[in-house]
Enzyme design. Sequence first.
Site, PDB file in Angstrom:
ATOM      1  N   CYS A   1      46.890   4.874 -51.088  1.00 52.56           N
ATOM      2  CA  CYS A   1      47.192   3.537 -50.525  1.00 52.56           C
ATOM      3  C   CYS A   1      47.319   2.490 -51.636  1.00 52.56           C
ATOM      4  O   CYS A   1      46.413   2.343 -52.466  1.00 52.56           O
ATOM      5  CB  CYS A   1      46.090   3.136 -49.547  1.00 52.56           C
ATOM      6  SG  CYS A   1      46.391   1.517 -48.813  1.00 52.56           S
TER       7      CYS A   1
ATOM      8  N   CYS B   1      42.248  16.573 -39.042  1.00 56.91           N
ATOM      9  CA  CYS B   1      41.829  15.815 -40.232  1.00 56.91           C
ATOM     10  C   CYS B   1      40.785  16.607 -41.024  1.00 56.91           C
ATOM     11  O   CYS B   1      39.808  17.117 -40.472  1.00 56.91           O
ATOM     12  CB  CYS B   1      41.267  14.459 -39.814  1.00 56.91           C
ATOM     13  SG  CYS B   1      40.598  13.532 -41.208  1.00 56.91           S
TER      14      CYS B   1
ATOM     15  N   CYS C   1      55.564   0.602 -45.744  1.00 56.61           N
ATOM     16  CA  CYS C   1      54.890   1.696 -46.457  1.00 56.61           C
ATOM     17  C   CYS C   1      54.509   2.804 -45.476  1.00 56.61           C
ATOM     18  O   CYS C   1      54.167   2.545 -44.333  1.00 56.61           O
ATOM     19  CB  CYS C   1      53.634   1.144 -47.133  1.00 56.61           C
ATOM     20  SG  CYS C   1      52.639   2.400 -47.951  1.00 56.61           S
TER      21      CYS C   1
ATOM     22  N   ASP D   1      27.645   3.230 -38.569  1.00 57.92           N
ATOM     23  CA  ASP D   1      28.447   4.414 -38.298  1.00 57.92           C
ATOM     24  C   ASP D   1      28.036   5.231 -37.070  1.00 57.92           C
ATOM     25  O   ASP D   1      28.846   5.942 -36.513  1.00 57.92           O
ATOM     26  CB  ASP D   1      28.376   5.330 -39.550  1.00 57.92           C
ATOM     27  CG  ASP D   1      29.584   6.209 -39.689  1.00 57.92           C
ATOM     28  OD1 ASP D   1      30.609   5.850 -39.126  1.00 57.92           O
ATOM     29  OD2 ASP D   1      29.485   7.234 -40.371  1.00 57.92           O
TER      30      ASP D   1
ATOM     31  N   CYS E   1      49.319  13.079 -46.110  1.00 59.25           N
ATOM     32  CA  CYS E   1      48.291  13.838 -45.376  1.00 59.25           C
ATOM     33  C   CYS E   1      48.700  15.317 -45.322  1.00 59.25           C
ATOM     34  O   CYS E   1      49.735  15.661 -44.757  1.00 59.25           O
ATOM     35  CB  CYS E   1      48.117  13.276 -43.974  1.00 59.25           C
ATOM     36  SG  CYS E   1      46.947  14.259 -43.013  1.00 59.25           S
TER      37      CYS E   1
ATOM     38  N   CYS F   1      50.721  -3.466 -43.927  1.00 54.23           N
ATOM     39  CA  CYS F   1      51.258  -2.138 -44.282  1.00 54.23           C
ATOM     40  C   CYS F   1      52.777  -2.207 -44.490  1.00 54.23           C
ATOM     41  O   CYS F   1      53.330  -1.456 -45.294  1.00 54.23           O
ATOM     42  CB  CYS F   1      50.942  -1.109 -43.196  1.00 54.23           C
ATOM     43  SG  CYS F   1      49.241  -0.507 -43.252  1.00 54.23           S
TER      44      CYS F   1
ATOM     45  N   CYS G   1      50.531   7.039 -46.792  1.00 52.66           N
ATOM     46  CA  CYS G   1      49.413   7.832 -46.248  1.00 52.66           C
ATOM     47  C   CYS G   1      49.933   8.893 -45.286  1.00 52.66           C
ATOM     48  O   CYS G   1      49.468  10.039 -45.310  1.00 52.66           O
ATOM     49  CB  CYS G   1      48.392   6.923 -45.563  1.00 52.66           C
ATOM     50  SG  CYS G   1      49.094   5.819 -44.328  1.00 52.66           S
TER      51      CYS G   1
HETATM   52  S1  SF4 Z   1      49.226   3.842 -47.566  1.00 55.09           S
HETATM   53 FE1  SF4 Z   1      48.005   2.011 -47.078  1.00 55.09          FE
HETATM   54  S2  SF4 Z   1      49.502   0.339 -47.025  1.00 55.09           S
HETATM   55 FE2  SF4 Z   1      50.646   2.245 -46.938  1.00 55.09          FE
HETATM   56  S3  SF4 Z   1      50.949   2.588 -44.735  1.00 55.09           S
HETATM   57 FE3  SF4 Z   1      49.121   3.713 -45.351  1.00 55.09          FE
HETATM   58  S4  SF4 Z   1      47.418   2.326 -44.923  1.00 55.09           S
HETATM   59 FE4  SF4 Z   1      49.285   1.080 -44.934  1.00 55.09          FE
HETATM   60  S1  SF4 Z   2      43.308  14.921 -43.623  1.00 56.42           S
HETATM   61 FE1  SF4 Z   2      42.370  13.082 -42.715  1.00 56.42          FE
HETATM   62  S2  SF4 Z   2      41.424  11.996 -44.438  1.00 56.42           S
HETATM   63 FE2  SF4 Z   2      42.857  13.530 -45.306  1.00 56.42          FE
HETATM   64  S3  SF4 Z   2      44.796  12.445 -45.610  1.00 56.42           S
HETATM   65 FE3  SF4 Z   2      44.881  13.360 -43.571  1.00 56.42          FE
HETATM   66  S4  SF4 Z   2      44.117  11.778 -42.161  1.00 56.42           S
HETATM   67 FE4  SF4 Z   2      43.503  11.183 -44.243  1.00 56.42          FE
END
Ligand code: SF4
Ligand code: SF4
Length: 376
Positions: free
Chosen positions: A256, A222, A199, A138, A206, A196, A202
């Site tokens: 996800c 973020c 979909c 990391d 957010c 993906c 995510c």
């Molecule tokens: S939730 Fe997972 S599968 Fe769906 S778009 Fe986001 S990263 Fe891709």
């Molecule tokens: S704030 Fe950052 S970690 Fe949280 S859902 Fe959004 S991109 Fe993902």
Amino acid sequence: MEKSLESEWIRKRARRLGFELCGVAPAEKFPELDGFADWLARGYGGEMRYLGDARRADLQSVLPGAKSVIVCALNYNTPLPHSTQAFAEGAENEPRGWISRYAWGQDYHAVIGAKLEELCGALRERFAAPFETRWYVDTGPVHERALAHHAGLGWIGKNTLLLNEEVGSYFFLGVILTTLELAPSLEGEAPPPDLCGNCRLCLDACPTGALTEAYVMDARRCISYLTIELRGAIPEELRAPMGRHVFGCDICQDVCPYNRRAPVDALPAFAPRSWPKKSLPAAAPDESLFLPRLEWLASLSEEEFRELFRGSPIRRSKWRGLLRNVGNALGNAGAQADEETRARIRARLEMLAQSGEELVADSARWALGRLGDMSS
Ligand code: SF4
Ligand code: SF4
């Protein structure tokens, strides 16, 4: 020995050390690196200046003569609910916060570092000719996700994380650069395809709009960046959407579909750190980093913070950063608290507002303002 057999031997060795996935990529420049430079130029990296380390552009400047990169993934998924399932509906008399799953237990740098060191030792026993290795978890000037993709471990999803069809994304990545010439895991094959599809769970989930478009994250929005990396005040317009997050955020992983069946066999070292009542001052309840009580976190002195979080990733936010986040979360928790709890939260925030740390006092004042809005 045939090179491909060498790589298979490494993969098996890594598995024996507990790594869920392991692959070998050639130490080359991958196209993702160009995209990364563009991302940085847009300012999306915020204050994380270390990301601009020029060595990132070329593995040869990290380890001259590097020929291969061994990429390993270690699961940190413990069998506890996701952030999207964990909070109780309705009024609460014990407001709780969220700490990212990866940070519940021991500092992963140390845990994975010890395993990578062991793997390097095994390589030295196996290969007689002199060679060099350099490992990173990391913190090195390397683009782990791109290397993992080209080592065959998965694809980079729309949430910008590495995803594996079987394992999901709750894993840490560690890499070993080496001057050994190993057979790449994908010899002659394309890297794993992007699964993906249509979909966009995510992106829609957010809360701060950090995923500005598919595959692009503005770290400055973020919650992980805001609660851990940012040293100054959190921009006001993001404080309410951050909810109860006090260290990191898992939302774009928790929604996800590839994480629905992700294996939950993380090492005990990554289980939530907890403190039985007897180890804390008289009358304190048991405390845990899984859904920690916000009022407990808000009461910690700097000394207690240092003591309780020794060897924990939480140390990275520093005491003042954690209390800034907790003040924010307490303000947001007030929205779901009953009258009695809200009065208690207000009293705690009034104490934080007197803090000599302006960062903490500022967040407490904002939170008090939010509670004021609630009662008016
Ligand atoms: S939730 Fe997972 S599968 Fe769906 S778009 Fe986001 S990263 Fe891709
Ligand atoms: S704030 Fe950052 S970690 Fe949280 S859902 Fe959004 S991109 Fe993902």
